[in-house]
Design an enzyme around this catalytic site. Structure first.
Site, PDB file in Angstrom:
ATOM      1  N   GLY A 135      27.597  77.394 109.906  1.00  0.00           N
ATOM      2  CA  GLY A 135      27.600  75.975 109.562  1.00  0.00           C
ATOM      3  C   GLY A 135      26.911  75.686 108.242  1.00  0.00           C
ATOM      4  O   GLY A 135      27.200  74.673 107.599  1.00  0.00           O
ATOM      5  N   GLU A 147      30.156  83.859 112.755  1.00  0.00           N
ATOM      6  CA  GLU A 147      30.347  83.380 114.136  1.00  0.00           C
ATOM      7  C   GLU A 147      31.019  84.407 115.029  1.00  0.00           C
ATOM      8  O   GLU A 147      30.796  84.432 116.240  1.00  0.00           O
ATOM      9  CB  GLU A 147      31.170  82.080 114.124  1.00  0.00           C
ATOM     10  N   GLU A 200      29.535  76.258 105.735  1.00  0.00           N
ATOM     11  CA  GLU A 200      30.524  75.174 105.889  1.00  0.00           C
ATOM     12  C   GLU A 200      29.998  73.856 105.312  1.00  0.00           C
ATOM     13  O   GLU A 200      30.740  73.103 104.684  1.00  0.00           O
ATOM     14  CB  GLU A 200      30.881  75.022 107.376  1.00  0.00           C
ATOM     15  N   ALA A 243      24.674  76.592 112.492  1.00  0.00           N
ATOM     16  CA  ALA A 243      24.372  75.677 113.599  1.00  0.00           C
ATOM     17  C   ALA A 243      23.271  76.314 114.436  1.00  0.00           C
ATOM     18  O   ALA A 243      23.150  77.541 114.494  1.00  0.00           O
ATOM     19  CB  ALA A 243      25.627  75.462 114.429  1.00  0.00           C
TER      20      ALA A 243
HETATM   21  N1  CAA Z   1      20.071  79.071 115.063  1.00  0.00           N
HETATM   22  C1  CAA Z   1      18.844  79.032 115.637  1.00  0.00           C
HETATM   23  N2  CAA Z   1      17.798  79.742 115.175  1.00  0.00           N
HETATM   24  C2  CAA Z   1      17.995  80.513 114.093  1.00  0.00           C
HETATM   25  C3  CAA Z   1      19.241  80.599 113.442  1.00  0.00           C
HETATM   26  C4  CAA Z   1      20.312  79.827 113.974  1.00  0.00           C
HETATM   27  N3  CAA Z   1      21.525  79.800 113.407  1.00  0.00           N
HETATM   28  N4  CAA Z   1      19.123  81.453 112.408  1.00  0.00           N
HETATM   29  C5  CAA Z   1      17.849  81.878 112.398  1.00  0.00           C
HETATM   30  N5  CAA Z   1      17.169  81.320 113.412  1.00  0.00           N
HETATM   31  C6  CAA Z   1      15.757  81.514 113.767  1.00  0.00           C
HETATM   32  C7  CAA Z   1      15.540  82.859 114.432  1.00  0.00           C
HETATM   33  O1  CAA Z   1      15.868  82.796 115.806  1.00  0.00           O
HETATM   34  C8  CAA Z   1      14.076  83.087 114.170  1.00  0.00           C
HETATM   35  O2  CAA Z   1      13.334  82.324 115.097  1.00  0.00           O
HETATM   36  P1  CAA Z   1      12.022  82.974 115.820  1.00  0.00           P
HETATM   37  O3  CAA Z   1      11.072  83.249 114.678  1.00  0.00           O
HETATM   38  O4  CAA Z   1      11.573  81.890 116.730  1.00  0.00           O
HETATM   39  O5  CAA Z   1      12.488  84.221 116.485  1.00  0.00           O
HETATM   40  C9  CAA Z   1      13.859  82.471 112.812  1.00  0.00           C
HETATM   41  O6  CAA Z   1      14.973  81.570 112.596  1.00  0.00           O
HETATM   42  C10 CAA Z   1      13.898  83.484 111.685  1.00  0.00           C
HETATM   43  O7  CAA Z   1      15.085  84.243 111.820  1.00  0.00           O
HETATM   44  P2  CAA Z   1      15.102  85.840 111.840  1.00  0.00           P
HETATM   45  O8  CAA Z   1      13.842  86.377 112.444  1.00  0.00           O
HETATM   46  O9  CAA Z   1      16.386  86.264 112.463  1.00  0.00           O
HETATM   47  O10 CAA Z   1      15.097  86.119 110.265  1.00  0.00           O
HETATM   48  P3  CAA Z   1      15.679  87.375 109.504  1.00  0.00           P
HETATM   49  O11 CAA Z   1      15.211  87.222 108.097  1.00  0.00           O
HETATM   50  O12 CAA Z   1      15.393  88.631 110.220  1.00  0.00           O
HETATM   51  O13 CAA Z   1      17.292  87.174 109.555  1.00  0.00           O
HETATM   52  C11 CAA Z   1      19.351  85.922 109.386  1.00  0.00           C
HETATM   53  C12 CAA Z   1      17.890  86.103 108.894  1.00  0.00           C
HETATM   54  C13 CAA Z   1      20.200  87.118 108.962  1.00  0.00           C
HETATM   55  C14 CAA Z   1      19.873  84.656 108.731  1.00  0.00           C
HETATM   56  C15 CAA Z   1      19.362  85.790 110.933  1.00  0.00           C
HETATM   57  O14 CAA Z   1      18.396  84.826 111.310  1.00  0.00           O
HETATM   58  C16 CAA Z   1      20.675  85.387 111.497  1.00  0.00           C
HETATM   59  O15 CAA Z   1      21.576  86.204 111.598  1.00  0.00           O
HETATM   60  N6  CAA Z   1      20.802  84.102 111.899  1.00  0.00           N
HETATM   61  C17 CAA Z   1      21.993  83.619 112.585  1.00  0.00           C
HETATM   62  C18 CAA Z   1      23.119  83.387 111.599  1.00  0.00           C
HETATM   63  C19 CAA Z   1      24.357  82.920 112.340  1.00  0.00           C
HETATM   64  O16 CAA Z   1      24.883  83.576 113.200  1.00  0.00           O
HETATM   65  N7  CAA Z   1      24.843  81.719 111.975  1.00  0.00           N
HETATM   66  C20 CAA Z   1      26.010  81.114 112.575  1.00  0.00           C
HETATM   67  C21 CAA Z   1      25.627  80.164 113.671  1.00  0.00           C
HETATM   68  S1  CAA Z   1      27.014  79.544 114.577  1.00  0.00           S
HETATM   69  C22 CAA Z   1      27.657  78.294 113.635  1.00  0.00           C
HETATM   70  O17 CAA Z   1      27.162  77.984 112.576  1.00  0.00           O
HETATM   71  C23 CAA Z   1      28.858  77.604 114.209  1.00  0.00           C
HETATM   72  C24 CAA Z   1      29.539  76.651 113.252  1.00  0.00           C
HETATM   73  O18 CAA Z   1      30.441  77.046 112.559  1.00  0.00           O
HETATM   74  C25 CAA Z   1      29.175  75.274 113.225  1.00  0.00           C
END
Ligand code: CAA
Length: 258
Positions: free
Chosen positions: A109, A132, A112, A65
């Site tokens: 998400g 999460e 999921e 998400a």
């Molecule tokens: N939401 C918003 N933006 C996101 C995102 C997310 N879930 N995942 C990645 N991005 C964005 C980053 O902020 C970044 O944006 P900027 O370039 O503007 O800074 C861009 O995508 C690229 O990401 P990274 O620079 O972090 O890329 P990376 O290769 O270094 O890392 C990753 C990749 C490990 C996937 C890392 O991006 C990450 O950990 N993302 C978050 C994953 C996460 O926590 N997901 C769960 C979300 S909560 C949820 O999903 C609730 C639910 O159950 C419904």
């Protein structure tokens, strides 16, 4: 100009939906989930489509998400908007098969959403996880419920409590994905599977999907009875007569999807 959050295409009787927020690793926001729901329902209603593929990019199926859209939400926002429930589960109403073709990250998400599809074909670079816990929250789109059903309680607890990622090999061993293919073959293999399914009799494909899903919602005896009734019902289709006649006549069946 704003880009489309979902790219929609069609190959024969297969509908292909590609998540398209590459700069955000396909993070799932309201706009995208609304567009995805509408596209899925459109394909489900389209008689020319027999199977759907949901995919992302080679780097990310979806990284979860959209955290920037969620960070400032209050409890009352989430409750009143019916966050997740409002537009994430449209996919569960689709009666035709939906295959998730997953490359790269399928996190939160994203994992999921892949689990809401009927089966998952993973590229060898796929990574699955429910991270999460690291954001001070828990999965909100069914991860705590579908993951244990897919991979056992122990592994689901491990994934949900530590937030660690599973690679494609571990995901296949655990039963989360049905097969692993080289990244460069993902589209071809998913399309081959979907094209095959779409060439089968649509009523039997839809009944098969409904029956397998029933296994999650009923006792064994009720589920078997449900299957039996569907099996009986399919004797009313032209395609059952054609499929069995074709076998006996040693020829390829020509299903008319009725
Ligand atoms: N939401 C918003 N933006 C996101 C995102 C997310 N879930 N995942 C990645 N991005 C964005 C980053 O902020 C970044 O944006 P900027 O370039 O503007 O800074 C861009 O995508 C690229 O990401 P990274 O620079 O972090 O890329 P990376 O290769 O270094 O890392 C990753 C990749 C490990 C996937 C890392 O991006 C990450 O950990 N993302 C978050 C994953 C996460 O926590 N997901 C769960 C979300 S909560 C949820 O999903 C609730 C639910 O159950 C419904």
């Amino acid at each position: 100009m704003q880009q489309d959050t979902i790219l929609i295409r069609r190959e024969g009787r297969v509908g292909i939906l590609q998540l398209n927020r590459p700069a955000q690793l396909n993070a799932l926001n309201d706009e995208l989930m609304d567009a995805l729901g509408a596209a899925l329902l459109g394909m489900d209603a389209d008689d020319g489509i027999g199977c759907i593929i949901l995919t992302g990019s080679s780097k990310a199926f979806a990284a979860g998400a959209d955290i920037s859209a969620m960070q400032s939400k209050t409890y009352m926002d989430a409750f009143r908007q019916n966050f997740i429930g409002r537009n994430w589960e449209t996919i569960l109403r689709v009666r035709k098969p939906v295959i998730a073709a997953v490359a790269g990250y399928a996190l939160g998400g994203g994992c999921e959403l892949a689990m809401m599809c009927d089966f998952i074909i993973a590229a060898d670079n796929a990574k699955f996880g429910q991270p999460e816990i690291k954001l001070g929250t828990i999965p909100g789109a069914g991860g705590t419920q579908r993951l244990p059903r897919a991979v056992s309680k122990s592994k689901a607890m491990d994934m949900v409590l530590t937030g660690r990622m599973m690679d494609a090999t571990e995901a296949e061993r655990a039963g989360l994905v049905s097969r692993i293919v080289p990244l460069e073959k993902l589209e071809e293999e998913a399309l081959a599977a979907a094209t095959f399914i779409a060439s089968m009799s649509l009523p039997s494909v839809m009944a098969a999907k409904e029956c397998v899903n029933r296994a999650y919602e009923s006792t064994l005896a009720e589920g078997v009875l449900y299957e039996r009734r569907n099996f009986h019902a399919l004797f009313a289709t032209n395609d059952q007569k054609e499929g069995m006649a074709a076998f006996l006549e040693k020829r390829k069946p020509e299903f008319r999807h009725d």
